[in-house]
Design a protein around this motif. Structure first.
Motif, PDB file in Angstrom:
ATOM      1  N   SER A  37       0.885  -1.417   0.104  1.00  0.00           N
ATOM      2  CA  SER A  37      -0.005  -0.193  -0.046  1.00  0.00           C
ATOM      3  C   SER A  37       0.996   1.217   0.023  1.00  0.00           C
ATOM      4  O   SER A  37       0.466   2.191  -0.520  1.00  0.00           O
ATOM      5  CB  SER A  37      -1.171   0.164   1.159  1.00  0.00           C
ATOM      6  OG  SER A  37      -0.193   0.073   2.450  1.00  0.00           O
ATOM      7  N   ARG A  42       3.170   6.532  -2.589  1.00  0.00           N
ATOM      8  CA  ARG A  42       4.481   6.947  -3.341  1.00  0.00           C
ATOM      9  C   ARG A  42       3.989   7.212  -4.924  1.00  0.00           C
ATOM     10  O   ARG A  42       4.484   8.558  -5.454  1.00  0.00           O
ATOM     11  CB  ARG A  42       5.340   5.736  -3.324  1.00  0.00           C
ATOM     12  CG  ARG A  42       6.068   5.578  -1.755  1.00  0.00           C
ATOM     13  CD  ARG A  42       6.948   4.283  -1.899  1.00  0.00           C
ATOM     14  NE  ARG A  42       7.477   4.149  -0.649  1.00  0.00           N
ATOM     15  CZ  ARG A  42       8.903   4.855  -0.134  1.00  0.00           C
ATOM     16  NH1 ARG A  42       9.350   5.614  -1.079  1.00  0.00           N
ATOM     17  NH2 ARG A  42       9.239   4.630   0.833  1.00  0.00           N
ATOM     18  N   SER A  98       5.185  11.171   3.070  1.00  0.00           N
ATOM     19  CA  SER A  98       4.637  10.950   4.427  1.00  0.00           C
ATOM     20  C   SER A  98       3.712  12.120   4.669  1.00  0.00           C
ATOM     21  O   SER A  98       3.042  12.207   5.479  1.00  0.00           O
ATOM     22  CB  SER A  98       5.786  11.056   5.301  1.00  0.00           C
ATOM     23  OG  SER A  98       6.487  12.030   5.705  1.00  0.00           O
ATOM     24  N   ARG A 107      -6.307   9.682   1.347  1.00  0.00           N
ATOM     25  CA  ARG A 107      -6.509   8.219   1.966  1.00  0.00           C
ATOM     26  C   ARG A 107      -7.730   7.685   1.580  1.00  0.00           C
ATOM     27  O   ARG A 107      -7.785   6.412   1.370  1.00  0.00           O
ATOM     28  CB  ARG A 107      -6.290   8.322   3.585  1.00  0.00           C
ATOM     29  CG  ARG A 107      -5.103   8.933   4.021  1.00  0.00           C
ATOM     30  CD  ARG A 107      -4.638   8.616   5.532  1.00  0.00           C
ATOM     31  NE  ARG A 107      -4.315   7.095   5.268  1.00  0.00           N
ATOM     32  CZ  ARG A 107      -3.213   6.601   5.340  1.00  0.00           C
ATOM     33  NH1 ARG A 107      -2.322   7.458   5.151  1.00  0.00           N
ATOM     34  NH2 ARG A 107      -2.831   5.479   5.479  1.00  0.00           N
ATOM     35  N   ARG A 128       0.520   0.782   6.951  1.00  0.00           N
ATOM     36  CA  ARG A 128       0.354   1.584   8.175  1.00  0.00           C
ATOM     37  C   ARG A 128      -1.039   1.403   9.061  1.00  0.00           C
ATOM     38  O   ARG A 128      -1.033   1.205  10.109  1.00  0.00           O
ATOM     39  CB  ARG A 128       0.681   3.064   8.088  1.00  0.00           C
ATOM     40  CG  ARG A 128       2.140   3.489   7.475  1.00  0.00           C
ATOM     41  CD  ARG A 128       3.188   2.960   8.226  1.00  0.00           C
ATOM     42  NE  ARG A 128       4.488   3.635   7.785  1.00  0.00           N
ATOM     43  CZ  ARG A 128       4.984   2.940   6.683  1.00  0.00           C
ATOM     44  NH1 ARG A 128       4.573   2.275   5.901  1.00  0.00           N
ATOM     45  NH2 ARG A 128       6.083   3.589   6.159  1.00  0.00           N
ATOM     46  N   ASP A 129      -1.890   1.292   8.131  1.00  0.00           N
ATOM     47  CA  ASP A 129      -3.357   1.120   8.511  1.00  0.00           C
ATOM     48  C   ASP A 129      -4.146  -0.031   7.972  1.00  0.00           C
ATOM     49  O   ASP A 129      -5.097  -0.026   7.723  1.00  0.00           O
ATOM     50  CB  ASP A 129      -4.065   2.333   8.084  1.00  0.00           C
ATOM     51  CG  ASP A 129      -4.223   2.681   6.664  1.00  0.00           C
ATOM     52  OD1 ASP A 129      -3.264   1.974   6.187  1.00  0.00           O
ATOM     53  OD2 ASP A 129      -4.906   3.427   6.594  1.00  0.00           O
ATOM     54  N   ARG A 185      -0.340  12.050  12.528  1.00  0.00           N
ATOM     55  CA  ARG A 185      -1.469  12.646  11.758  1.00  0.00           C
ATOM     56  C   ARG A 185      -2.646  12.182  12.468  1.00  0.00           C
ATOM     57  O   ARG A 185      -2.851  10.917  12.928  1.00  0.00           O
ATOM     58  CB  ARG A 185      -1.082  12.052  10.552  1.00  0.00           C
ATOM     59  CG  ARG A 185      -1.416  10.427  10.179  1.00  0.00           C
ATOM     60  CD  ARG A 185      -1.192  10.080   8.778  1.00  0.00           C
ATOM     61  NE  ARG A 185      -1.261   8.782   8.724  1.00  0.00           N
ATOM     62  CZ  ARG A 185      -0.643   7.949   7.981  1.00  0.00           C
ATOM     63  NH1 ARG A 185       0.440   8.255   7.246  1.00  0.00           N
ATOM     64  NH2 ARG A 185      -0.812   6.616   7.981  1.00  0.00           N
TER      65      ARG A 185
HETATM   66  O1   DC Z   1       5.805   1.714   3.475  1.00  0.00           O
HETATM   67  P1   DC Z   1       6.286   2.872   2.853  1.00  0.00           P
HETATM   68  O2   DC Z   1       7.812   3.471   3.352  1.00  0.00           O
HETATM   69  O3   DC Z   1       6.524   2.583   1.181  1.00  0.00           O
HETATM   70  O4   DC Z   1       5.466   4.044   2.768  1.00  0.00           O
HETATM   71  C1   DC Z   1       5.709   5.538   2.225  1.00  0.00           C
HETATM   72  C2   DC Z   1       4.833   6.311   2.933  1.00  0.00           C
HETATM   73  O5   DC Z   1       3.479   6.219   2.712  1.00  0.00           O
HETATM   74  C3   DC Z   1       5.144   6.735   4.336  1.00  0.00           C
HETATM   75  O6   DC Z   1       5.054   7.749   4.972  1.00  0.00           O
HETATM   76  C4   DC Z   1       3.834   5.981   5.279  1.00  0.00           C
HETATM   77  C5   DC Z   1       2.817   6.187   4.222  1.00  0.00           C
HETATM   78  N1   DC Z   1       1.744   5.170   4.037  1.00  0.00           N
HETATM   79  C6   DC Z   1       0.518   5.348   4.941  1.00  0.00           C
HETATM   80  O7   DC Z   1       0.298   6.501   5.259  1.00  0.00           O
HETATM   81  N2   DC Z   1      -0.468   4.546   4.826  1.00  0.00           N
HETATM   82  C7   DC Z   1      -0.042   3.155   4.238  1.00  0.00           C
HETATM   83  N3   DC Z   1      -0.942   2.282   4.287  1.00  0.00           N
HETATM   84  C8   DC Z   1       1.146   2.921   3.701  1.00  0.00           C
HETATM   85  C9   DC Z   1       2.061   3.870   3.505  1.00  0.00           C
END
Ligand code: DC
Length: 221
Positions: A37, A42, A98, A107, A128-129, A185
């Motif tokens: 995700s 990105r 980020s 989102r 992350r979520d 956040r």
């Molecule tokens: O996992 P990553 O490092 O490729 O994630 C890149 C950015 O995206 C990181 O700042 C967190 C955000 N992200 C997010 O907010 N929610 C997700 N489900 C995945 C990544």
């Protein structure tokens, strides 16, 4: 929200905690699909940067994210026909992402795209979520951590292997700043789901972590 019956393993955690590698291996071992995700956030960021959109323009960022149509093809990621596999991993895109990921509209725009990744026979989703927001019904949720220093060292080795320049102290500071933004956040902050299993991988090797996740999956099926 309507939940599908497709089994999902949600793997969340801070940047460079090894989630991507582990999620990919677990998916392969089980024959499941894999959702990165973070790559979607990105991609939305790269698309916005290319279009000259300001990172403060929430509406334009949401619009960009809602129109995203990436193609995942044999380990490569194409955006509007261009191979952006490397470009989305640059430190500049990482830092900007980020900020973009903190925009609620972005989102929202990426939510359905992520839900659609849950296809038979199953999905391993990393982010992350995944366990808190996108796949709250997932029977297995893993929250993977490692100290900032260990994570910076892993990222440092990755960058050197790719022939890029890297400074360990700057990487550590950068990871800590990004973690702070992800955790603080208001919209879908980085935090373990109430029913997540915590896994600190600071002193663990890749195979050991993969083995642990597969063991947990066996237990909860
Ligand atoms: O996992 P990553 O490092 O490729 O994630 C890149 C950015 O995206 C990181 O700042 C967190 C955000 N992200 C997010 O907010 N929610 C997700 N489900 C995945 C990544």
């Amino acid at each position: 929200m309507k939940h599908s019956n497709i089994p999902v393993i949600a793997i969340d955690g801070p940047a460079a905690s090894g989630k991507g590698t582990i999620a990919g291996r677990v998916a392969k071992a089980l024959g499941f699909h894999y959702l990165d995700s973070g790559a979607l956030y990105r991609l939305a960021t790269l698309a916005a940067l290319k279009a000259g959109i300001s990172l403060d323009d929430a509406q334009a960022l949401e619009f960009t994210a809602s129109r995203l149509a990436p193609v995942f093809e044999a380990g490569r990621i194409l955006l509007d026909g261009e191979d952006v596999t490397q470009a989305i991993r640059s430190e500049a895109v990482s830092a900007a992402t980020s900020k973009v990921a903190a925009v609620p509209g972005v989102r929202r725009a990426l939510f359905e795209l992520q839900r659609r990744a849950a296809r038979a026979p199953g999905l391993v989703a990393d982010g992350r979520d995944m366990g808190t927001v996108v796949f709250p019904e997932a029977p297995l949720k893993v929250f993977m951590t490692a100290s900032a220093r260990v994570r910076a060292e892993r990222r440092y080795r990755q960058l050197l292997e790719r022939g890029e320049k890297a400074d360990l102290n700057m990487l550590t500071a950068d990871l800590e700043a990004r973690d702070r933004r992800d955790r603080e956040r208001a919209s879908a902050p980085l935090k373990p789901a109430d029913d997540a299993r915590l896994l600190d991988t600071s002193a663990m090797g890749i195979e050991e972590v993969v083995g642990k996740v597969l063991e947990w999956w066996d237990e909860c099926r």
